[in-house]
Design an enzyme around this catalytic site. Structure first.
Site, PDB file in Angstrom:
ATOM      1  N   HIS A  48      -7.496  -0.698   5.858  1.00 41.87           N
ATOM      2  CA  HIS A  48      -7.033  -2.081   6.042  1.00 41.87           C
ATOM      3  C   HIS A  48      -7.162  -2.528   7.497  1.00 41.87           C
ATOM      4  O   HIS A  48      -7.464  -3.708   7.752  1.00 41.87           O
ATOM      5  CB  HIS A  48      -5.592  -2.214   5.562  1.00 41.87           C
ATOM      6  CG  HIS A  48      -5.443  -2.183   4.069  1.00 41.87           C
ATOM      7  ND1 HIS A  48      -5.870  -3.196   3.253  1.00 41.87           N
ATOM      8  CD2 HIS A  48      -4.928  -1.233   3.242  1.00 41.87           C
ATOM      9  CE1 HIS A  48      -5.623  -2.900   1.994  1.00 41.87           C
ATOM     10  NE2 HIS A  48      -5.044  -1.711   1.955  1.00 41.87           N
TER      11      HIS A  48
ATOM     12  N   SER B 262       0.805  -1.221   0.000  1.00 41.86           N
ATOM     13  CA  SER B 262       0.000   0.000   0.000  1.00 41.86           C
ATOM     14  C   SER B 262       0.835   1.267   0.000  1.00 41.86           C
ATOM     15  O   SER B 262       1.885   1.340   0.657  1.00 41.86           O
ATOM     16  CB  SER B 262      -0.910   0.019   1.242  1.00 41.86           C
ATOM     17  OG  SER B 262      -1.776  -1.084   1.250  1.00 41.86           O
TER      18      SER B 262
END
Length: 498
Positions: free
Chosen positions: A428, A330
């Site tokens: 997340h 990410s």
């Protein structure tokens, strides 16, 4: 022979041109006015005509629906408006055709008066009050959703409302109520049971492929060869679609099938060695979620991405039963700007030297050829603000421990209302992932360096632990992190005297 890219581009431009031409010819001529007062009058007239009165409580289930022409007329009129006209129109809709506040107040008083009566009476008054809180325009929105293209229209309408609210181009407080009503309706219409998981491949319709390319917000697609690889061997691309919006991917997830958990994005999106290779399942033991993009601004706040990841995990487990490693790779948007603000804050508070060790500050002075009029903190800010340090092996080696511990604190320690300040981390962690590993020189693109000093992070999905991790984060605001991350956080706290 025309390439697939050329065909797609031609079809899209032709469709867009036809749409704009028909709308402007049919509706601008009818509704536009040469004066501001005339435009306002036109808005009032059409709203009075198409927004039907709310049926009485007694007739709410027996009243016939408004004519289809109302929905179509509203949609056509709104599309004919200029961007500058839309805030006034939406403010008027939400203010003049919202909740009947007088009726609500009267029913609220009756509810208080009925508290000593029997339960059946109380429940009936509560139900009347609940019904009276329905905005008058809600019936129109519901009816628009049944028209062809109506759901997409309402998604785009909410995108306009959100833009107006964020830009403060209208001060109407009723717009926030309109936004809440739209969000509630869209959350029902886009519930997980109504979504379809679709795998995107090179054989998918070119219109879909073009939209996948256009909507990619994390790692921009450079050309058609780049896109072909992202949907080809050792890659998977999935999207949620909805029956009411055919041909429109709602949220898109790109996955890389790799040997081990990737620590840099260059190997995923910039190498073309596997473009025409056949997959060898023996070389795949990890699935890396390297990009997830929401395509519809009007669906902001409607949970789709977390469900998409869970569905894709099940899909991949079915295709590759031996895969046991699921992780994101990410970006860290906002880290560089946060860091610049932190350095400025520490300098103003006279605590600049607390962020680095004495040896590290000496390195800053040597690297920047510090002048007497420049503070070491300002010199470090200027050094980080450019990408020049990335080209120097010495500077990169010196800044690595500094930036890695600062980044770890930004992800782990910086909070908004108790949750992670960084939006990607928050996403997340809500899903139950573990903040697993920070990666140095993971994104050396100009965008990656500018946003996060080239650092990326893996959020690891340990499938047996994600429900527990999600509950810990959502209920107790506890971030589950690996020893590497916690060690970097500890170094930051020690050096920054926190």
């Amino acid at each position: 022979m025309l390439s697939q890219a050329a065909v797609c581009a031609f079809r899209a431009s032709l469709k867009s041109w036809r749409h704009r031409t028909v709308l402007k010819a049919a509706f601008r001529a009818r509704w536009s006015s040469s004066s501001a007062s005339g435009a306002v009058t036109g808005m009032e007239e059409i709203l009075a005509r198409v927004v039907s009165p709310l049926p009485t409580y007694e007739t709410r289930e027996k009243s016939p629906p408004p004519p289809d022409a109302n929905s179509l007329e509203f949609m056509h009129f709104y599309r004919s408006l200029d961007k500058e006209e839309k805030p006034d129109f939406l403010a008027k809709l939400s203010r003049d055709f919202g909740v009947d506040h007088k009726s609500v107040s009267e029913l609220a008083g009756k509810l208080l008066d009925s508290q000593l009566r029997d339960l059946a009476t109380i429940l009936q008054v509560e139900d009347r009050l609940r019904y009276s809180l329905t905005p008058r325009y809600k019936q129109l929105l519901n009816h628009i959703s049944r028209a062809e293209g109506g759901v997409k229209f309402l998604v785009d309408l909410r995108a306009d409302v959100l833009e107006i609210i964020s830009s403060r181009s209208s001060e109407s407080p009723h717009l926030r109520d309109l936004n809440g009503t739209l969000k509630s309706l869209l959350s029902e219409w886009f519930s997980i049971g109504l979504l379809r998981l679709e795998r995107i491949t090179w054989q998918s319709p070119c219109e879909i492929l073009q939209k996948i390319s256009q909507y990619e917000a994390v790692h921009p697609v450079r050309n058609w060869a780049d896109l072909k690889r992202r949907v080809g061997p050792y890659r998977r691309c999935y999207a949620f679609t909805h029956a009411a919006m055919p041909g429109e991917p709602l949220v898109v997830l790109h996955v890389a099938l790799t040997e081990g958990i990737s620590d840099n994005i260059q190997s995923i999106v910039r190498e073309f060695s596997t473009l025409d290779l056949e997959e060898d399942v023996n070389k795949v033991n990890a699935a890396i979620f390297y990009s997830i993009s929401s395509t519809q601004a009007g669906l902001q706040g409607v949970e789709l991405g977390n469900y998409l990841i869970k569905k894709v995990v099940r899909e991949l487990q079915s295709e590759f039963p031996h895969i046991a490693q699921f992780s994101s790779l990410s970006p860290i948007p906002g880290f560089s700007s946060w860091l610049q603000g932190l350095l400025s804050q520490y300098r103003k508070e006279g605590r600049g030297l607390d962020l680095l060790t004495e040896q590290e500050w000496r390195e800053v002075e040597e690297a920047t050829d510090l002048s007497p009029s420049t503070s070491a903190t300002d010199a470090l800010r200027k050094l980080i603000a450019t990408s020049e340090w990335m080209r120097s092996e010495h500077l990169s080696r010196f800044l690595e421990p500094v930036l890695m511990r600062l980044c770890a604190w930004y992800l782990f320690g910086e909070k908004r209302r108790g949750y992670a300040l960084n939006p990607v981390a928050n996403f997340h962690l809500q899903n139950g992932a573990t903040m697993w590993r920070l990666n140095w020189h993971a994104d050396t693109s100009p965008k990656g360096v500018a946003n996060s000093c080239g650092i990326m992070v893996n959020y690891r999905y340990f499938l047996n632990e994600t429900p527990k991790n999600s509950a810990l984060y959502l209920q107790n605001k506890i971030v589950v992190a690996s020893d590497q991350v916690l060690g970097l956080v500890s170094q930051f706290q020690k050096n920054s005297k926190l």
